[in-house]
Design a protein around this motif. Structure first.
Motif, PDB file in Angstrom:
ATOM      1  N   LYS A   1       0.844  -1.199   0.000  1.00  9.18           N
ATOM      2  CA  LYS A   1       0.000   0.000   0.000  1.00  9.18           C
ATOM      3  C   LYS A   1       0.880   1.250   0.000  1.00  9.18           C
ATOM      4  CE  LYS A   1      -3.371   0.099   2.910  1.00  9.18           C
ATOM      5  NZ  LYS A   1      -4.067  -0.007   4.213  1.00  9.18           N
TER       6      LYS A   1
ATOM      7  N   ALA B   1       1.624   2.111  -9.537  1.00  9.37           N
ATOM      8  CA  ALA B   1       0.518   1.223  -9.905  1.00  9.37           C
ATOM      9  C   ALA B   1       0.970   0.190 -10.929  1.00  9.37           C
ATOM     10  CB  ALA B   1      -0.645   2.047 -10.458  1.00  9.37           C
TER      11      ALA B   1
ATOM     12  N   LYS C   1      -0.737  -0.906  -4.470  1.00 11.61           N
ATOM     13  CA  LYS C   1      -2.100  -0.425  -4.246  1.00 11.61           C
ATOM     14  C   LYS C   1      -1.979   1.044  -3.852  1.00 11.61           C
ATOM     15  CE  LYS C   1      -3.051  -5.027  -2.443  1.00 11.61           C
ATOM     16  NZ  LYS C   1      -3.331  -5.838  -1.211  1.00 11.61           N
TER      17      LYS C   1
ATOM     18  N   THR D   1      -2.859   5.080  -3.287  1.00 10.41           N
ATOM     19  CA  THR D   1      -3.727   6.206  -2.955  1.00 10.41           C
ATOM     20  C   THR D   1      -2.912   7.466  -3.193  1.00 10.41           C
ATOM     21  OG1 THR D   1      -4.971   4.956  -1.288  1.00 10.41           O
ATOM     22  CG2 THR D   1      -5.020   7.365  -1.120  1.00 10.41           C
TER      23      THR D   1
ATOM     24  N   TYR E   1      -5.365   1.736 -14.761  1.00  6.02           N
ATOM     25  CA  TYR E   1      -4.981   1.417 -13.395  1.00  6.02           C
ATOM     26  C   TYR E   1      -5.991   1.972 -12.397  1.00  6.02           C
ATOM     27  CZ  TYR E   1      -0.515  -0.017 -15.332  1.00  6.02           C
ATOM     28  OH  TYR E   1       0.458  -0.656 -16.060  1.00  6.02           O
ATOM     29  N   ASP E   2      -6.216   1.214 -11.337  1.00  5.38           N
ATOM     30  CA  ASP E   2      -7.162   1.609 -10.293  1.00  5.38           C
ATOM     31  C   ASP E   2      -6.390   2.320  -9.184  1.00  5.38           C
ATOM     32  OD1 ASP E   2      -9.367   1.894  -8.691  1.00  5.38           O
ATOM     33  OD2 ASP E   2      -9.353  -0.178  -7.960  1.00  5.38           O
TER      34      ASP E   2
ATOM     35  N   TYR F   1      -0.052   2.628   5.834  1.00 10.33           N
ATOM     36  CA  TYR F   1       0.517   2.365   4.519  1.00 10.33           C
ATOM     37  C   TYR F   1       1.933   1.825   4.664  1.00 10.33           C
ATOM     38  CZ  TYR F   1      -3.373   4.771   2.270  1.00 10.33           C
ATOM     39  OH  TYR F   1      -4.623   5.124   1.828  1.00 10.33           O
TER      40      TYR F   1
END
Length: 278
Positions: free
Chosen positions: A67, A83, A88, A90, A111-112, A132
C-alpha cells in the motif's frame, strides 16, 4: 549558506493551490494532445530523462502488492509507475487541475488508483486514516506554508514498519547559488524570497522552503533517517530545453561525467530522504 527560515508560514494555502492550478507540474513536458497516451508517455520519458534519480529513489518495483500513499501526485507520473509495478496506490494533491490529469492518466492506462483532493496540512480531514507500507512525497512538502503540520499528518498513516520517502530542495545547492548570483546579488536577507520566485519552471511560486541536512532532521523529528542523499543538477540551457532540445550550458559541456556526478551528489538541488518512525 544560511538556513531557510519559517518565512512562508503566513502564506495562504489558496495561493499555493492557485499557483499549481495555473500550471500543473510537468504539464509542458510534451506537445502532444494533453490527456492522450502519447502525451503521458512523452511526459514520463522527458521527466525521467532529466531526473533519472527518481526511479532509483522511488524503487517502484519494491512496492508490488504493498500500500502506497503519495502526497502531492501532480499529474500522476510517479503514481502510475507505482501502480504499474503492482502497488495499491492512494494519491492526493492540492491542485484540482493536476488531479484531473492524474485521474485521466490512470484511466488511459487502466490502473485503479484512489485519488483525493486534499491539503497535506489537513490530510486526515479528507483521506481515511489507515496504515501504509510507503508514504511518498517528491518535491511537495517544501511548497506548503507549514511543512511541520504536513509531517504531523503523515505520521498518522504510518506504522512501525512503514517507510517515508521525501524529496525537498537542498539549501546548500548549485541551484541556490545560481539564484543568488543571477537574481539575488548576494542579498542573503532576501534569499528565501528569491529561491521561491525562481525555484520552478514558472516564476512566482508563493512558497518554497529549502533545507540543509541538519534542518531536514529537525523537520523529521521523531523519524529515524535511514538514507539521506543529494542529487540532481539541471545542466541544460533553458531556452533550448523549452524547444525540446537538450543542449548543455557551456560550462557543463566540458565537465567529465564523473566530475558532474560529484557535483550532483554534493551540491544537487534534491535532498532525498528515506526514513521510518522511531
Amino acid at each position: 549558506m544560511i538556513s531557510s527560515s519559517n518565512s512562508f508560514s503566513n502564506k495562504n494555502i489558496d495561493e499555493v493551490r492557485s499557483y499549481w492550478n495555473a500550471r500543473p507540474c510537468n504539464i509542458r513536458h510534451s506537445i502532444k494532445e494533453i490527456g492522450t497516451k502519447d502525451y503521458f508517455n512523452e511526459v514520463e520519458a522527458r521527466k525521467y530523462f532529466v531526473e533519472p534519480h527518481i526511479p532509483l529513489f522511488a524503487e517502484f518495483d519494491k512496492w508490488r502488492g504493498k500500500k502506497v500513499l503519495e502526497i502531492g501526485c501532480g499529474i500522476g507520473t510517479d503514481t502510475i509507475n507505482f501502480a504499474r509495478a503492482g502497488a495499491k496506490v492512494t494519491a492526493v494533491d492540492l491542485s484540482e487541475n493536476s488531479l484531473e490529469l492524474a485521474r485521466k492518466r490512470a484511466d488511459v492506462f487502466g490502473y485503479d488508483v484512489n485519488f483525493y483532493h486534499a491539503n497535506a496540512e489537513e490530510l486526515s480531514k479528507s483521506v481515511p486514516i489507515e496504515e501504509y507500507d510507503l508514504v511518498y512525497s517528491f518535491g511537495v512538502i517544501h511548497h506548503t506554508p507549514q511543512p511541520d503540520k504536513a509531517i504531523a499528518e503523515i505520521r498518522k498513516y504510518m506504522g512501525k514498519d512503514s517507510q517515508f520517502k521525501i524529496m525537498v530542495y537542498n539549501r546548500n545547492s548549485w541551484k541556490v547559488l545560481w539564484i543568488l548570483l543571477t537574481y539575488g546579488k548576494f542579498q542573503f536577507s532576501k534569499l528565501d524570497e528569491w529561491v521561491a520566485n525562481y525555484s520552478e519552471a514558472q516564476t512566482g511560486c508563493p512558497v518554497t522552503y529549502s533545507y540543509t541536512k541538519k534542518s531536514i532532521q529537525s523537520l523529521l523529528k521523531g523519524f529515524d533517517i535511514q538514507d539521506l542523499r543529494v542529487d540532481h543538477i539541471f545542466p541544460y540551457s533553458i531556452s533550448e530545453y523549452k524547444q525540446y532540445e537538450y543542449k548543455k550550458i557551456w560550462y557543463f559541456q566540458y565537465l567529465p561525467k564523473s566530475l558532474f556526478r560529484f557535483l550532483e551528489r554534493n551540491f544537487g538541488w534534491h535532498l532525498c530522504v528515506t526514513s521510518k518512525l522511531k
